[in-house]
Design an enzyme around this catalytic site. Structure first.
Site, mmCIF file in Angstrom:
data_model
loop_
_atom_site.group_PDB
_atom_site.id
_atom_site.type_symbol
_atom_site.label_atom_id
_atom_site.label_comp_id
_atom_site.label_asym_id
_atom_site.label_seq_id
_atom_site.Cartn_x
_atom_site.Cartn_y
_atom_site.Cartn_z
ATOM 1 N N TYR A 93 54.485 5.950 -15.421
ATOM 2 C CA TYR A 93 55.097 6.490 -14.191
ATOM 3 C C TYR A 93 54.101 7.391 -13.465
ATOM 4 O O TYR A 93 53.882 7.258 -12.253
ATOM 5 C CB TYR A 93 56.362 7.265 -14.548
ATOM 6 C CG TYR A 93 56.987 8.053 -13.405
ATOM 7 C CD1 TYR A 93 57.759 7.417 -12.435
ATOM 8 C CD2 TYR A 93 56.818 9.437 -13.320
ATOM 9 C CE1 TYR A 93 58.332 8.142 -11.387
ATOM 10 C CE2 TYR A 93 57.393 10.162 -12.282
ATOM 11 C CZ TYR A 93 58.148 9.521 -11.319
ATOM 12 O OH TYR A 93 58.717 10.245 -10.291
HETATM 13 N N1 LIG Z 1 64.094 13.816 -8.656
HETATM 14 C C1 LIG Z 1 62.901 14.357 -8.862
HETATM 15 O O1 LIG Z 1 62.779 15.410 -9.476
HETATM 16 C C2 LIG Z 1 61.660 13.682 -8.337
HETATM 17 C C3 LIG Z 1 60.448 14.340 -8.517
HETATM 18 C C4 LIG Z 1 59.293 13.763 -8.030
HETATM 19 C C5 LIG Z 1 59.350 12.552 -7.366
HETATM 20 N N2 LIG Z 1 60.544 11.926 -7.198
HETATM 21 C C6 LIG Z 1 60.525 10.632 -6.486
HETATM 22 O O2 LIG Z 1 61.550 10.586 -5.512
HETATM 23 C C7 LIG Z 1 62.003 9.237 -5.366
HETATM 24 C C8 LIG Z 1 63.507 9.180 -5.553
HETATM 25 O O3 LIG Z 1 63.809 9.627 -6.862
HETATM 26 P P1 LIG Z 1 65.256 10.100 -7.299
HETATM 27 O O4 LIG Z 1 65.039 11.242 -8.202
HETATM 28 O O5 LIG Z 1 66.140 10.240 -6.119
HETATM 29 O O6 LIG Z 1 65.690 8.851 -8.208
HETATM 30 P P2 LIG Z 1 67.131 8.227 -8.472
HETATM 31 O O7 LIG Z 1 67.008 7.499 -9.771
HETATM 32 O O8 LIG Z 1 68.180 9.242 -8.334
HETATM 33 O O9 LIG Z 1 67.263 7.161 -7.295
HETATM 34 C C9 LIG Z 1 66.377 6.073 -7.212
HETATM 35 C C10 LIG Z 1 67.066 4.921 -6.499
HETATM 36 O O10 LIG Z 1 66.168 3.790 -6.537
HETATM 37 C C11 LIG Z 1 66.874 2.661 -7.005
HETATM 38 N N3 LIG Z 1 65.974 1.779 -7.755
HETATM 39 C C12 LIG Z 1 65.241 2.095 -8.852
HETATM 40 N N4 LIG Z 1 64.568 1.018 -9.285
HETATM 41 C C13 LIG Z 1 64.887 -0.010 -8.442
HETATM 42 C C14 LIG Z 1 64.521 -1.385 -8.384
HETATM 43 N N5 LIG Z 1 63.711 -1.943 -9.282
HETATM 44 N N6 LIG Z 1 65.036 -2.131 -7.377
HETATM 45 C C15 LIG Z 1 65.881 -1.588 -6.477
HETATM 46 N N7 LIG Z 1 66.258 -0.296 -6.481
HETATM 47 C C16 LIG Z 1 65.770 0.477 -7.469
HETATM 48 C C17 LIG Z 1 67.963 3.217 -7.922
HETATM 49 O O11 LIG Z 1 69.040 2.297 -8.076
HETATM 50 C C18 LIG Z 1 68.355 4.485 -7.195
HETATM 51 O O12 LIG Z 1 69.380 4.273 -6.233
HETATM 52 C C19 LIG Z 1 61.237 8.418 -6.423
HETATM 53 O O13 LIG Z 1 60.116 7.821 -5.796
HETATM 54 C C20 LIG Z 1 60.790 9.449 -7.425
HETATM 55 O O14 LIG Z 1 59.635 9.064 -8.117
HETATM 56 C C21 LIG Z 1 61.709 12.451 -7.674
#
Ligand SMILES: NC(=O)c1ccc[n+]([C@@H]2O[C@H](COP(=O)([O-])OP(=O)(O)OC[C@H]3O[C@@H](n4cnc5c(N)ncnc54)[C@H](O)[C@@H]3O)[C@@H](O)[C@H]2O)c1
Length: 250
Positions: free
Chosen positions: A157
């Site tokens: 990741y």
């Molecule tokens: N939450 C955090 O602390 C955090 C920190 C750093 C970066 N991020 C980044 O922010 C972005 C959103 O993260 P989040 O925390 O909201 O995640 P989350 O898991 O809450 O939401 C991610 C969404 O993407 C969809 N998804 C995942 N894999 C998929 C696939 N193969 N095909 C279609 N849909 C898919 C999921 O169904 C979900 O609705 C990501 O890029 C993550 O890396 C999040």
């Protein structure tokens, strides 16, 4: 309730997104909808996606697994037929599954790259010609500060997220001549439902508070607000860069 900015330039714009069904992505969908934009998003989670589309005016979705590039292209084409060619692309979807470096197989590695990185490039490739034809656009790739903080426990990741910066920089150069801007939004630890359920133990939250300059936990709305700014004409001269939303996390 905070009193956030309205961007007149976002009214009536067409926004394509990945991962709008939950977490930060759902907040971004709500944010664009509130600005009067048309939003089409792709997500694997049929139920969550349906709920988002039903709850918001001007929001539609296609269910698709972004690891399948043909499905991604078909999904974007279906959204385009419904809401028109894109002005904005938000490459948001990813999964921060934990894994032990000793146990990673070649297939698992490839799957993590396909989940966290590959679809971003092909989404850009799909929408950029439309943006060029419209005279410009804004592409926002979701990064993470986890690799920068030397966070462990998810090497595939973290590697994919580090590569997002390279993708942003090189595509900003190739697309800039068509006035398409490409930027990375870099979240810190954001308190989504998934994070709260899986990793937010009292010890982890305490360690996070010690790392941040600001004492408050970060709500997903603040990541969405940065995305809206970068999508708007207010950010017309911003490209090829990183925009951190991490409460000064050192
Ligand atoms: N939450 C955090 O602390 C955090 C920190 C750093 C970066 N991020 C980044 O922010 C972005 C959103 O993260 P989040 O925390 O909201 O995640 P989350 O898991 O809450 O939401 C991610 C969404 O993407 C969809 N998804 C995942 N894999 C998929 C696939 N193969 N095909 C279609 N849909 C898919 C999921 O169904 C979900 O609705 C990501 O890029 C993550 O890396 C999040």
């Amino acid at each position: 309730m905070q009193d956030f900015a309205t961007y007149p330039s976002l009214r009536g714009r067409t926004v394509m997104m990945t991962g709008g069904a939950s977490g930060i992505g759902a907040e971004i969908v709500s944010g664009f909808a509130a600005q009067g934009a048309r939003v089409g998003f792709l997500d694997l989670d049929a139920e969550g996606a349906q709920a988002m589309s039903e709850a918001h005016e001007g929001v539609t979705h296609e269910v698709c697994d972004l690891r399948d590039i043909d499905a991604l292209k078909a999904g974007l084409a279906a959204l385009r037929a419904r809401i028109g060619p894109a002005d904005v692309l938000v490459n948001n979807a990813a999964r921060d599954d934990r894994h032990d470096w000793r146990e990673v197989t070649a297939d698992y590695w490839d799957d993590r790259m396909n989940t966290n990185l590959r679809h971003m490039f092909f989404a850009i490739q799909s929408v950029a010609p439309d943006m060029a034809a419209k005279g410009g656009g804004s592409i926002i790739n979701m990064g993470s500060n986890s690799w920068w903080e030397a966070g462990g426990g998810f090497p595939a990741y973290a590697t994919a997220k580090a590569a997002v910066h390279g993708l942003t920089r090189t595509m900003a150069r190739d697309l800039g001549r068509d006035r398409i801007r490409v930027n990375t939004v870099v979240p810190g630890w954001i308190m989504t439902e998934r994070q709260k359920e899986l990793w937010a133990t009292p010890e982890a939250l305490q360690a996070q508070a010690a790392r941040q300059c600001l004492p408050d936990l970060i709500d997903p709305v603040y990541v969405a607000r940065m995305v809206l700014f970068l999508a708007s004409d207010d950010a017309a001269m911003c490209s090829a860069n990183n925009y951190m939303v991490e409460a000064g996390s050192i």
